[in-house]
Design a protein around this motif. Structure first.
Motif, PDB file in Angstrom:
ATOM      1  N   PHE A 104      47.938  40.120  63.247  1.00  0.00           N
ATOM      2  CA  PHE A 104      48.830  39.870  62.199  1.00  0.00           C
ATOM      3  C   PHE A 104      49.632  40.708  61.829  1.00  0.00           C
ATOM      4  O   PHE A 104      49.317  42.033  61.883  1.00  0.00           O
ATOM      5  CB  PHE A 104      47.884  39.724  60.896  1.00  0.00           C
ATOM      6  CG  PHE A 104      46.637  38.506  60.823  1.00  0.00           C
ATOM      7  CD1 PHE A 104      47.034  37.190  60.444  1.00  0.00           C
ATOM      8  CD2 PHE A 104      45.561  38.590  61.533  1.00  0.00           C
ATOM      9  CE1 PHE A 104      46.381  35.914  60.537  1.00  0.00           C
ATOM     10  CE2 PHE A 104      44.726  37.602  61.610  1.00  0.00           C
ATOM     11  CZ  PHE A 104      44.963  36.457  61.037  1.00  0.00           C
ATOM     12  N   VAL A 105      51.052  40.490  61.579  1.00  0.00           N
ATOM     13  CA  VAL A 105      52.083  41.247  61.678  1.00  0.00           C
ATOM     14  C   VAL A 105      52.763  41.087  60.161  1.00  0.00           C
ATOM     15  O   VAL A 105      53.198  39.787  59.861  1.00  0.00           O
ATOM     16  CB  VAL A 105      53.195  41.409  62.475  1.00  0.00           C
ATOM     17  CG1 VAL A 105      54.238  42.080  62.524  1.00  0.00           C
ATOM     18  CG2 VAL A 105      52.508  41.576  63.950  1.00  0.00           C
ATOM     19  N   ALA A 106      52.786  42.080  59.260  1.00  0.00           N
ATOM     20  CA  ALA A 106      53.810  41.886  57.880  1.00  0.00           C
ATOM     21  C   ALA A 106      54.868  41.985  58.065  1.00  0.00           C
ATOM     22  O   ALA A 106      55.586  43.079  58.569  1.00  0.00           O
ATOM     23  CB  ALA A 106      53.054  42.899  56.996  1.00  0.00           C
ATOM     24  N   ASP A 107      55.884  41.152  57.412  1.00  0.00           N
ATOM     25  CA  ASP A 107      57.362  41.619  57.465  1.00  0.00           C
ATOM     26  C   ASP A 107      57.852  42.336  56.397  1.00  0.00           C
ATOM     27  O   ASP A 107      56.958  42.676  55.500  1.00  0.00           O
ATOM     28  CB  ASP A 107      57.933  40.013  57.145  1.00  0.00           C
ATOM     29  CG  ASP A 107      57.626  39.104  56.054  1.00  0.00           C
ATOM     30  OD1 ASP A 107      57.394  39.852  55.263  1.00  0.00           O
ATOM     31  OD2 ASP A 107      58.155  38.059  56.052  1.00  0.00           O
ATOM     32  N   GLY A 110      56.160  41.672  53.158  1.00  0.00           N
ATOM     33  CA  GLY A 110      54.779  41.564  52.861  1.00  0.00           C
ATOM     34  C   GLY A 110      54.020  40.564  53.327  1.00  0.00           C
ATOM     35  O   GLY A 110      52.824  40.552  53.355  1.00  0.00           O
ATOM     36  N   PHE A 111      54.922  39.271  53.822  1.00  0.00           N
ATOM     37  CA  PHE A 111      54.003  38.396  54.112  1.00  0.00           C
ATOM     38  C   PHE A 111      53.753  38.367  55.755  1.00  0.00           C
ATOM     39  O   PHE A 111      54.334  39.211  56.577  1.00  0.00           O
ATOM     40  CB  PHE A 111      55.145  37.008  54.171  1.00  0.00           C
ATOM     41  CG  PHE A 111      55.404  36.505  52.780  1.00  0.00           C
ATOM     42  CD1 PHE A 111      54.503  35.813  51.953  1.00  0.00           C
ATOM     43  CD2 PHE A 111      56.259  36.791  52.174  1.00  0.00           C
ATOM     44  CE1 PHE A 111      54.659  35.373  50.832  1.00  0.00           C
ATOM     45  CE2 PHE A 111      56.807  36.518  50.800  1.00  0.00           C
ATOM     46  CZ  PHE A 111      55.906  35.725  50.207  1.00  0.00           C
TER      47      PHE A 111
END
Length: 147
Positions: A104-107, A110-111
């Motif tokens: 999981f990678v946050a943009d 913050g999504f």
């Protein structure tokens, strides 16, 4: 609190039980010379599957040292390029036996976006004389780690 065992106390079975929690599969990948290490000294190399789908390929634990030959070949490909824009055109095809792991990678907002990366257990590349060369080991069969 996360407690890690000292590397000298980690057996191949224990290590592989943590790495290969999902089904092991065979994937054709073209590695490009974009590499980094994480805080565990795993080697992470950018790869392409199905032509241009970009993935991360991780050589973790004891297999990271075996990836040295692959790193040397990728560095030679990178150093042969005159411009950084040409780096993604340099590719090292290989067959990898490994397991997909979600990440999981946050943009910037913050999504989180779910992506997948491939944990390599065993891999085969074309050798200098055109014969396939194998590296790594198949995952050691083990019970899941207990804490």
């Amino acid at each position: 609190m996360q407690v890690r065992r000292k590397s000298k106390k980690v057996s191949p079975q224990y290590e592989d039980a943590g790495l290969f929690q999902n089904t092991v599969c065979h994937v054709d990948v073209e590695l490009i010379p974009v590499m980094r290490k994480n805080n565990r000294d795993d080697v992470i190399i950018t790869g392409l599957v199905k032509g241009d789908l970009e993935i991360a390929v991780t050589f973790a634990g004891r297999r990271a040292t075996e990836a040295a030959a692959i790193i040397a070949r990728l560095e030679a490909l990178r150093d042969g390029q005159k411009h950084m824009a040409d780096v993604k055109k340099s590719r090292l095809p290989m067959k990898i036996e490994g397991a997909w792991r979600p990440q999981f990678v946050a943009d910037d907002s913050g999504f989180e976006t779910r992506t997948f990366h491939l944990i390599a257990a065993k891999w085969t590349v074309q050798g200098e004389k055109g014969k396939p060369v194998e590296y790594g080991q198949p995952p050691a069969h083990a019970q899941p780690p207990t804490f």
